[in-house]
Write a protein that holds these residues in place. Sequence first.
Motif, PDB file in Angstrom:
ATOM      1  N   ASP A 238      20.834 -34.111  -1.771  1.00  0.00           N
ATOM      2  CA  ASP A 238      20.594 -32.773  -0.984  1.00  0.00           C
ATOM      3  C   ASP A 238      20.350 -31.691  -1.505  1.00  0.00           C
ATOM      4  O   ASP A 238      20.315 -31.671  -3.088  1.00  0.00           O
ATOM      5  N   PRO A 239      19.027 -30.843  -1.046  1.00  0.00           N
ATOM      6  CA  PRO A 239      18.533 -29.882  -2.034  1.00  0.00           C
ATOM      7  C   PRO A 239      20.095 -29.046  -2.541  1.00  0.00           C
ATOM      8  O   PRO A 239      19.994 -28.356  -3.559  1.00  0.00           O
ATOM      9  N   ASP A 240      21.047 -28.516  -1.996  1.00  0.00           N
ATOM     10  CA  ASP A 240      22.270 -28.317  -2.135  1.00  0.00           C
ATOM     11  C   ASP A 240      22.677 -29.053  -3.618  1.00  0.00           C
ATOM     12  O   ASP A 240      23.334 -27.336  -4.371  1.00  0.00           O
ATOM     13  N   ASP A 241      22.818 -30.000  -3.774  1.00  0.00           N
ATOM     14  CA  ASP A 241      23.390 -30.698  -5.271  1.00  0.00           C
ATOM     15  C   ASP A 241      22.477 -30.342  -5.720  1.00  0.00           C
ATOM     16  O   ASP A 241      23.154 -30.021  -7.020  1.00  0.00           O
ATOM     17  N   VAL A 242      21.311 -30.862  -5.476  1.00  0.00           N
ATOM     18  CA  VAL A 242      20.612 -30.164  -6.685  1.00  0.00           C
ATOM     19  C   VAL A 242      19.960 -28.754  -7.679  1.00  0.00           C
ATOM     20  O   VAL A 242      20.103 -28.778  -8.362  1.00  0.00           O
ATOM     21  N   ARG A 243      20.356 -27.597  -6.269  1.00  0.00           N
ATOM     22  CA  ARG A 243      20.399 -26.406  -7.066  1.00  0.00           C
ATOM     23  C   ARG A 243      21.781 -26.542  -8.136  1.00  0.00           C
ATOM     24  O   ARG A 243      21.822 -25.240  -8.530  1.00  0.00           O
ATOM     25  N   THR A 244      22.725 -26.758  -7.159  1.00  0.00           N
ATOM     26  CA  THR A 244      24.103 -27.091  -7.834  1.00  0.00           C
ATOM     27  C   THR A 244      24.465 -26.954  -9.357  1.00  0.00           C
ATOM     28  O   THR A 244      24.319 -26.521 -10.684  1.00  0.00           O
ATOM     29  N   LEU A 245      23.139 -28.046  -9.401  1.00  0.00           N
ATOM     30  CA  LEU A 245      23.280 -28.641 -10.605  1.00  0.00           C
ATOM     31  C   LEU A 245      22.279 -27.761 -11.562  1.00  0.00           C
ATOM     32  O   LEU A 245      22.381 -27.593 -12.927  1.00  0.00           O
TER      33      LEU A 245
END
Length: 264
Positions: A238-245
């Motif tokens: 999920d792009p949001d998960d990647v961005r969070t990290l």
Amino acid sequence: MDAVRYTDAPARRDELLRRLAAEGYVSSSRVAEELGVSEMTIRRDLRQLEDDGLARRVVGGASLPGLGHGRPFDERAGTGSAEKRAIAAACLAMLEGAETVALDAGTTVAPLAGMVRPGTTIISHSAPVIQSAIERTDIALIGIGGVYQPETRSFAGAAARRSIGDYAVDVAVLSATAVDRSGILVANALDAELKQELARVARTTILLVDHSKLGARAPIRVGGLDLVDTVLTDAGADPDDVRTLIDAGAAMVVAPALAEEGVS
């Protein structure tokens, strides 16, 4: 109880883990009512916790899996195989120039034993990695012994930790049960110790995690995101998960999906 708080998936799963630890069982319908979410949402949370080895789904809810260990290696190996192959292929390109590579125990890491270039020295405490390396005649193998753990098909304990400390490693390739803003998480304390030691002796450390591990939870913290140089995941992330990290300081690489066999 503040139901608004539990619209956030990580907080909701933490609460489910807290209840499981305290009671050994949670009812999907009851906890859904108490947390102010749908029963389908709770079932989805419990499915994720089961995938992470933190719960066992049963009729009407979930129970503890047993002493905090993750799912057996062979059970995990069949999950997300296409994504794991894509991650391994992308990782192989990152090993260019590495003469000594340490391979952690884990179903995402294990395929690399058959893929590294000829002349490479592999160091590992993983039985599947050791077996795969034994079958090759064009690489060197240093097997790390210790107390055998059937659930991870690996060796661990004080002897294994001391042995790893004797070597200088160009690249260590690690696995994990989960990774979130707080860092790298696993379900086994002995496993955590070896990951810490592998990262300590390596010049470069790469963490391989399929997309289901991003934002997931596990009970034991190996270290912060700064323990590794790169986190490599698959195209299903999920792009949001990647961005969070990324926002938390991780250097993220997303492996491209592999072409399906037989498709030109």
